[in-house]
Design an enzyme around this catalytic site. Sequence first.
Site, PDB file in Angstrom:
ATOM      1  N   ARG A  51       0.841  -1.200   0.000  1.00 43.72           N
ATOM      2  CA  ARG A  51       0.000   0.000   0.000  1.00 43.72           C
ATOM      3  C   ARG A  51       0.871   1.243   0.000  1.00 43.72           C
ATOM      4  O   ARG A  51       0.575   2.230  -0.665  1.00 43.72           O
ATOM      5  CB  ARG A  51      -0.949   0.008   1.200  1.00 43.72           C
ATOM      6  CG  ARG A  51      -1.700   1.341   1.355  1.00 43.72           C
ATOM      7  CD  ARG A  51      -2.800   1.302   2.400  1.00 43.72           C
ATOM      8  NE  ARG A  51      -2.420   0.648   3.628  1.00 43.72           N
ATOM      9  CZ  ARG A  51      -1.659   1.184   4.571  1.00 43.72           C
ATOM     10  NH1 ARG A  51      -1.139   2.391   4.421  1.00 43.72           N
ATOM     11  NH2 ARG A  51      -1.388   0.522   5.676  1.00 43.72           N
ATOM     12  N   TYR A 104     -17.145  16.998 -15.714  1.00 45.13           N
ATOM     13  CA  TYR A 104     -17.504  15.580 -15.777  1.00 45.13           C
ATOM     14  C   TYR A 104     -18.478  15.253 -14.644  1.00 45.13           C
ATOM     15  O   TYR A 104     -18.301  15.711 -13.510  1.00 45.13           O
ATOM     16  CB  TYR A 104     -16.232  14.735 -15.678  1.00 45.13           C
ATOM     17  CG  TYR A 104     -16.467  13.294 -15.334  1.00 45.13           C
ATOM     18  CD1 TYR A 104     -17.297  12.484 -16.107  1.00 45.13           C
ATOM     19  CD2 TYR A 104     -15.855  12.727 -14.221  1.00 45.13           C
ATOM     20  CE1 TYR A 104     -17.510  11.154 -15.776  1.00 45.13           C
ATOM     21  CE2 TYR A 104     -16.052  11.400 -13.888  1.00 45.13           C
ATOM     22  CZ  TYR A 104     -16.890  10.624 -14.667  1.00 45.13           C
ATOM     23  OH  TYR A 104     -17.112   9.312 -14.338  1.00 45.13           O
TER      24      TYR A 104
END
Length: 382
Positions: A51, A104
């Site tokens: 991660r 968007y």
Amino acid sequence: MHEGHGFSTRAIHAGQEPDPLTGAVVPPIYAVSTFKQDGVGNLRGGYEYSRSANPTRTALETCLASLEGGTRGFAFASGLAAEDTVLRALLAPGDHVVIPDDAYGGTYRMFDKVAARWGVDYATAPITSVPAVAARLTERTRMIWVETPTNPLLNIADIAGLAELAHDHGALLVVDNTFAGPYLQQPLALGADVVVHSTTKYLGGHSDVIGGAVVVGSDELAEPIAFHHNSLGAVAGPFDAWLTLRGVKTLAARMDRHCDNAEAVAEFLAGHEAVAEVRYPGLVSHPGHDVAGKQMRRYGGMVSFRHAGGEEAAVEVCNRTRVFTLAESLGGVESLIEHPGRMTHASAAGSALEVPSDLVRLSVGIEDVDDLLADLRQALGG
């Protein structure tokens, strides 16, 4: 290494040196969650947990930073994960953002339904006008967020002008560079502070991976982005990073073909009696043509048009194409067609950002252009 080389050379080599152990010329897929430490805190290459960092992701991030001319890149699980991390890293409750009035739909939803809940306000403005954006600034404005070209109306923002405006106001300029990509446009070189991407689109280029990216223009901004990248954890997995990196290698070659085809499609549509308006920055008739010509290498692979017959006629065109596939998303090698009002921008319905109901959006692929023109001709009915 490679920073002095041309775009395509960097796309193929930046962050992608042959593997020192085996000589593999393609970075391996490090499908691993954790890394052996040679003593407590003694890390090999700085890797401890995927991660936090993974070598395959590092290769992609290094390449993207090089292509955008930034100091550091970050790869995410999606474009919206990248956008969300930028907001959480660089804004605080009480801050204000100006966004495009034709943003968007997913970006609008993020500001309106997510960021607003933790105290970040926004205002919309026509980003084609620097004075119009300036009129929406407040004493709390900390960020101007633009797309250029915008999705789906393909409006053009003056990046350099907005960067000057933002900095004079003590704010940051964030540019969503998804539609142009780093081959066609370099926002950081024009004064932007942060670039975001849906790497799902042109960077990946093959409709086979979901991803996002952030590239920053300074070490000062890299620090909070890096912290939140790890802390929030919406990182790109190694296989997704590898697929995206494979796509990036051919970005320049693909974009030139996308542009060739889109230019031909736009000219065809501009002369068709069923088409009321064509939105493509490469057309001299486009209001942002001159600005786009100054800040873009070419005009991109996206074309939108309004059908003279209205909404149902626009929907019918989407249903009738055979080479253009009816689907959301964009930027892949295959041509796509969609009806934004009912598909990608449905989340903006009923808002100030609602798109025209007669609008059709095309992602023009790299097929033989004669086949694309023939398909549009039959779909439009002549």
